[in-house]
Scaffold this motif. Structure first.
Motif, PDB file in Angstrom:
ATOM      1  N   VAL A 106       0.843  -1.199   0.000  1.00  0.00           N
ATOM      2  CA  VAL A 106       0.000   0.000   0.000  1.00  0.00           C
ATOM      3  C   VAL A 106       0.878   1.248   0.000  1.00  0.00           C
ATOM      4  O   VAL A 106       0.649   2.200  -0.767  1.00  0.00           O
ATOM      5  N   GLU A 107       1.898   1.234   0.830  1.00  0.00           N
ATOM      6  CA  GLU A 107       2.801   2.390   0.894  1.00  0.00           C
ATOM      7  C   GLU A 107       3.579   2.570  -0.415  1.00  0.00           C
ATOM      8  O   GLU A 107       3.725   3.683  -0.921  1.00  0.00           O
ATOM      9  N   LEU A 108       4.045   1.485  -0.981  1.00  0.00           N
ATOM     10  CA  LEU A 108       4.876   1.577  -2.190  1.00  0.00           C
ATOM     11  C   LEU A 108       4.067   1.913  -3.436  1.00  0.00           C
ATOM     12  O   LEU A 108       4.622   2.422  -4.412  1.00  0.00           O
ATOM     13  N   THR A 109       2.778   1.610  -3.419  1.00  0.00           N
ATOM     14  CA  THR A 109       1.941   1.890  -4.586  1.00  0.00           C
ATOM     15  C   THR A 109       1.161   3.189  -4.472  1.00  0.00           C
ATOM     16  O   THR A 109       0.637   3.689  -5.469  1.00  0.00           O
ATOM     17  N   GLY A 110       1.037   3.725  -3.250  1.00  0.00           N
ATOM     18  CA  GLY A 110       0.242   4.932  -3.070  1.00  0.00           C
ATOM     19  C   GLY A 110      -1.250   4.681  -3.078  1.00  0.00           C
ATOM     20  O   GLY A 110      -2.042   5.615  -3.206  1.00  0.00           O
ATOM     21  N   TYR A 111      -1.639   3.411  -2.941  1.00  0.00           N
ATOM     22  CA  TYR A 111      -3.056   3.072  -2.899  1.00  0.00           C
ATOM     23  C   TYR A 111      -3.534   2.962  -1.450  1.00  0.00           C
ATOM     24  O   TYR A 111      -2.776   3.196  -0.504  1.00  0.00           O
ATOM     25  N   ASP A 112      -4.789   2.575  -1.279  1.00  0.00           N
ATOM     26  CA  ASP A 112      -5.381   2.494   0.050  1.00  0.00           C
ATOM     27  C   ASP A 112      -5.660   1.067   0.503  1.00  0.00           C
ATOM     28  O   ASP A 112      -5.827   0.821   1.695  1.00  0.00           O
ATOM     29  N   ALA A 113      -5.759   0.148  -0.427  1.00  0.00           N
ATOM     30  CA  ALA A 113      -6.089  -1.238  -0.068  1.00  0.00           C
ATOM     31  C   ALA A 113      -5.487  -2.179  -1.105  1.00  0.00           C
ATOM     32  O   ALA A 113      -5.243  -1.799  -2.252  1.00  0.00           O
ATOM     33  N   MET A 114      -5.247  -3.428  -0.685  1.00  0.00           N
ATOM     34  CA  MET A 114      -4.687  -4.447  -1.569  1.00  0.00           C
ATOM     35  C   MET A 114      -5.543  -5.703  -1.511  1.00  0.00           C
ATOM     36  O   MET A 114      -6.197  -5.977  -0.507  1.00  0.00           O
ATOM     37  N   SER A 115      -5.515  -6.474  -2.586  1.00  0.00           N
ATOM     38  CA  SER A 115      -6.032  -7.844  -2.577  1.00  0.00           C
ATOM     39  C   SER A 115      -4.921  -8.759  -3.051  1.00  0.00           C
ATOM     40  O   SER A 115      -4.347  -8.549  -4.122  1.00  0.00           O
ATOM     41  N   MET A 116      -4.618  -9.765  -2.241  1.00  0.00           N
ATOM     42  CA  MET A 116      -3.567 -10.721  -2.591  1.00  0.00           C
ATOM     43  C   MET A 116      -4.102 -11.905  -3.400  1.00  0.00           C
ATOM     44  O   MET A 116      -3.356 -12.812  -3.731  1.00  0.00           O
ATOM     45  N   GLN A 117      -5.394 -11.909  -3.725  1.00  0.00           N
ATOM     46  CA  GLN A 117      -5.982 -13.114  -4.309  1.00  0.00           C
ATOM     47  C   GLN A 117      -5.540 -13.433  -5.737  1.00  0.00           C
ATOM     48  O   GLN A 117      -5.293 -14.600  -6.049  1.00  0.00           O
ATOM     49  N   PRO A 118      -5.437 -12.469  -6.645  1.00  0.00           N
ATOM     50  CA  PRO A 118      -5.090 -12.838  -8.031  1.00  0.00           C
ATOM     51  C   PRO A 118      -3.728 -13.530  -8.107  1.00  0.00           C
ATOM     52  O   PRO A 118      -2.742 -13.043  -7.565  1.00  0.00           O
TER      53      PRO A 118
END
Length: 962
Positions: A558-570
């Motif tokens: 999240v920190e490295l991408t600048g996003y707010d949430a992640m999904s590890m499923q794919p």
């Protein structure tokens, strides 16, 4: 007296200097060559100031290998690895140690790339052909793929194939038996929704009451029942429908092949053939079908062709990179196989052979018979009389039994109300069965495993119907009957490894593929039992170690991408694209904008982009690029405004696929947002972003991350991969969830894109350790040195070849494109000739003819030191001189070392050598090649012959002898 501080002395343990190839002196030499004051000054020249991050990412400082491994071991110890009897497609297995050490843990196997250059990939291609043959034998069909991502994905692909080939064109209905594994149903439901298919999930016998284009049955059923499905298949065929059967691979050793029962497609997981559960993956799914459907098959197929000497040679057939050719018309967006895991399963079959596999399957089945008979003698009947390895009991005291099981460290399947299922596997022992009696009946039952075993023999107990007992032979090919001692197996594995060029031999400079160091320390935890032996559907309180690791990795990404949430499923990049586009579409739907279905894609985009877009029902509109390779802003604006009422998103890669940081990227995001769309930023080139910019900071809404590129999970010869997605907070509610394990309360009820809740969780420890050992400075330096190495390479090569695209200042990003088209026109030498000639110099070719035909795209990564870069530059320089000799007429177009490359031992030992150049020029063109010679084992392979004469099963043993 020393003047060094303790911190200075501890630098010798610093992982950063192990990962980043160039040392201080090498870096300065490269900077001098390219006329840059410093690495930071070079980055300032290249990366647009308006997207630069001001500070290092807010993650921890780097850890030493020793510290990072010790800390992760403490995390792993939080996992409680119970004896598992959950089943549902995931089973305990015994990985033969000769395979564990020499394949799974061997960089010669796990660092190889996809076999797009088959002459230096004959080893893994042979193993994959063995895998296909194994699948064909067990399923009873004509054609097998080289594996898919997981069983759920394979089932969804089977549904898509059924729609393509079914003669029942009027039907839009696909039938799924309710006895299909619940996680498979979850994935199929999600896929059907976006394909616009109608779906009915009902008891298998109900299929005859529906007019369907296809059906999916489970064999044996999820509850364990083994039944004759041939009549159901006939009924679907009578309605011109296609039947896919999801089958358990171990059961097929004893059961009649689904192909013999009439199945058109057979899918399943090969996990229990020696591949650890790994909390859900990675595992190779098998996919077999009839030969008449070969043009509609998803994924990769390995085929037999011939080389220029007429010898048999292997290659990827038909589907090779079909996404880049057919784009949105591709059969599937999945261009990843699970090669490393498919190879493990194939070697498992080779090592045990048909007799050994039968012993394993019969032992599993015998233990199941013993459990069933013992329970029956105590008045507890299993729900089904016919089974292979799974028994289901309807119980009034379920809670009491589950409580006893957990107290004894045992997991059962408990997700069906009022029922408990017990699955046995290769790891089951007599003690496990005795323990199950204690759990199911309470202690003091008086049952004895040995006595029950004798009773089964005496009464000729038959729990597999006679009509379903396998009579056809399996694995009759000599390869499955020759290597059963460890000495023989070890040598066979090594023989195949020696045919393949991997990162443990030389730099692999593939553009957009980021073949960087996969550090040994990062690979070690993959084999730890705390991670390897965890069932994906184990109670979440038993998987706290996994949760801790995934949560921390999530936070870092999240920190490295600048996003707010992640999904590890794919569990692949393409699967990540699919999941990200679903999030976008569901977001639009939530706002009453379900009509938004236009996806803008630049002409330079990855081929999976348009293929993924069509999978979620989007219409692809191509945006032009200008002569510099950037998005044509006027074309983008015009199309965004024209299509604004229906604009869903843009899919864009950054830096661009052309290897340039486009100055207008923020403006591109603003144009899309102003016209109601979302920005999907393809994470393929994230290795040029980490620490210096980020997709979220740039203005994108969602990205997938290729963990097998940027974050050091190795490619494994063409898989495994991982493609988790990051999203801005407005898209977070639309991330994938899972039918059996709730991933997050905020996503509850969302469909799954992969069979396991956290995808291929077993390899997430690799990326976790990559970030932990590099820390905030190391991940940023990795980006900076990837760019530095690429600019050094581009500068040196530009003295001999045109560099197709550069930024405004003449620099490139982390990769560059060498344009061979002018040389081809002047000399007749093709990009293929250059690619094959590089093999004689000991190198794998860069990415060929993508994103521009007639070019080579080169990405050196940060891991390569200057001497290796210089060796590659020397090879390319010498090849340019060879082309010049053709241009000047010294060599003809037909008789030169490029046209005849690669050269083999057969060439140089041929007494009829009639080449216009010497043997030395052919095979030792530079001293470096002679010092570390890699010998291709076949000559150039005839692709056209292979596709016109499609053979995708093991040739006769005589072929191998020849």
């Amino acid at each position: 007296m020393t003047t060094q501080t303790l911190k200075d002395l501890e630098q010798t343990q610093d992982f950063i200097r192990r990962h980043i190839g160039p040392d201080e002196a090498q870096t300065q030499a490269m900077l001098n060559d390219i006329n840059a004051e410093s690495v930071d000054a070079l980055i300032d020249e290249i990366v647009p100031a308006n997207i630069r991050l001001a500070d290092l990412p807010a993650i921890e400082e780097s850890k030493t290998e020793v510290k990072a491994l010790a800390d992760l071991k403490a995390v792993a110890s939080k996992n409680v690895v119970n004896t598992t009897h959950i089943g549902l497609g995931y089973y305990g297995t015994l990985t033969p140690n000769v395979i564990l050490r020499n394949v799974l843990e061997n960089p010669g196997w796990y660092t190889a790339y996809t076999p797009y250059q088959p002459e230096i990939a004959q080893g893994r291609l042979e193993s994959l052909l063995n895998y296909q043959q194994m699948c064909l034998d067990l399923t009873g069909l004509d054609l097998a793929s080289a594996s898919l991502l997981d069983e759920g994905t394979a089932a969804a692909e089977a549904m898509a194939l059924a729609k393509r080939v079914s003669k029942n064109k009027k039907s839009n209905l696909f039938f799924v038996s309710e006895e299909v594994y619940p996680q498979t149903i979850d994935v199929v439901k999600n896929r059907a929704e976006f394909f616009g298919f109608d779906l009915v999930i009902a008891p298998a016998n109900d299929v005859e009451n529906h007019d369907v284009f296809g059906a999916l049955l489970q064999y044996p059923a999820a509850s364990g029942e083994v039944s004759d499905i041939s009549e159901l298949i006939e009924k679907v065929h009578a309605k011109k429908g296609i039947v896919a059967v999801a089958a358990d691979i171990m059961s097929l050793v004893l059961l009649k092949a689904p192909g013999e029962l009439g199945a058109d497609v057979v899918i399943g997981s090969s996990q229990r053939f020696g591949v650890p559960m790994g909390y859900g993956g990675p595992h190779a799914a098998f996919f077999t079908t009839s030969d008449k459907y070969k043009r509609s098959m998803p994924g990769r197929i390995i085929g037999v062709s011939k080389d220029t000497r007429g010898n048999a040679a292997l290659r990827m057939a038909m589907q090779t990179r079909e996404q880049h050719i057919r784009r949105e018309k591709a059969n599937s967006n999945i261009c990843t196989a699970q090669v490393l895991l498919a190879n493990m399963a194939a070697f498992y079959a080779v090592y045990h052979g048909p007799k050994g596999l039968k012993v394993i399957a019969e032992r599993i089945h015998r233990f199941t018979d013993i459990l069933c008979l013992g329970m029956a003698t105590k008045g507890v009947q299993a729900d089904h009389a016919n089974y292979f390895d799974t028994l289901t009991f309807t119980l009034s005291n379920k809670e009491e039994i589950v409580s006893r099981a957990l107290a004894k460290g045992v997991n059962l399947r408990t997700d069906v109300e009022g029922k408990v299922s017990v699955s046995l596997d290769e790891t089951t022992t007599r003690e496990n069965v005795a323990n199950l009696f204690d759990i199911l009946l309470g202690e003091g039952h008086g049952l004895d495993v040995a006595a029950l075993d004798q009773q089964i023999i005496d009464c000729d107990h038959a729990s597999i119907p006679a009509s379903l007992v396998r009579e056809s032979e399996i694995l009759t090919h000599p390869v499955f009957n020759s290597y059963h001692s460890e000495t023989e197996m070890l040598r066979y594995i090594k023989k195949l490894e020696n045919k393949d060029l991997a990162l443990n031999h030389s730099m692999i400079s593939l553009g957009s593929c980021t073949m960087k160091l996969n550090a040994t320390a990062q690979m070690i935890p993959v084999s730890w039992p705390e991670f390897a032996n965890m069932h994906p559907f184990a109670p979440v309180d038993q998987a706290q170690g996994y949760k801790h690791m995934i949560d921390e990795l999530d936070k870092w990404l999240v920190e490295l991408t600048g996003y707010d949430a992640m999904s590890m499923q794919p569990n692949s990049g393409a699967q990540g694209e699919y999941a990200g586009l679903i999030a976008i579409q569901k977001y639009h739907e939530s706002r009453g904008d379900a009509h938004r279905n236009i996806c803008l894609i630049p002409s330079s985009a990855h081929g999976t982009n348009p293929a993924s877009a069509q999978m979620v029902g989007m219409k692809v509109v191509v945006v032009d690029c200008d002569k510099s390779g950037n998005v044509d802003m006027s074309d983008l604006k015009a199309k965004a405004e024209e299509l604004r009422d229906n604009l869903s998103c843009i899919m864009i890669t950054y830096p661009s696929t052309h290897g340039v940081y486009e100055e207008t990227i923020r403006e591109i995001c603003e144009i899309i947002h102003d016209n109601g769309g979302q920005v999907y930023l393809d994470g393929a080139n994230m290795n040029a972003q980490v620490g210096i910019t980020s997709p979220g900071f740039i203005g994108a809404d969602v990205s997938h991350l290729n963990l097998h590129k940027t974050f050091a999970i190795p490619h494994g010869g063409g898989g495994p991969g991982m493609g988790p997605i990051g999203v801005k907070k407005h898209l977070a509610p639309f991330l994938p969830d899972h039918a059996l394990i709730n991933v997050d309360e905020s996503t509850k009820g969302n469909g799954a894109v992969s069979a396991a809740p956290f995808g291929s969780a077993g390899i997430l420890c690799i990326s976790y350790l990559y970030i932990a050992m590099l820390g905030k400075k190391g991940v940023t330096d990795s980006t900076k040195y990837a760019i530095t190495n690429a600019n050094y390479l581009a500068h040196k090569l530009s003295q001999h070849y045109p560099i197709l695209y550069t930024g405004n200042n003449g620099r490139v990003a982390h990769e560059c494109i060498v344009d061979l088209r002018p040389l081809k026109e002047a000399s007749g030498i093709t990009e293929m000739d250059v690619a094959k000639r590089l093999m004689d110099y000991g190198f794998h070719a860069p990415t060929m003819s993508f994103p521009v035909a007639g070019t080579l795209m080169i990405e050196p990564t940060e891991s390569e030191a200057k001497p290796e870069l210089d060796r590659f530059i020397e090879a390319m320089t010498c090849i340019r001189d060879e082309i010049r000799k053709v241009e000047q007429g010294e060599w003809t177009v037909e008789n030169n070392p490029l046209h005849n490359a690669p050269h083999t031992l057969a060439d140089i030992t041929d007494p009829a050598w009639d080449r216009a150049y010497t043997v030395g020029e052919a095979v030792f063109p530079v001293p470096a090649a002679a010092a570390n010679k890699f010998w291709p084992t076949v000559n150039r392979i005839d692709d056209v012959f292979g596709d016109r004469n499609l053979i995708c099963s093991c040739p006769s043993v005589d072929t191998y002898k020849d």
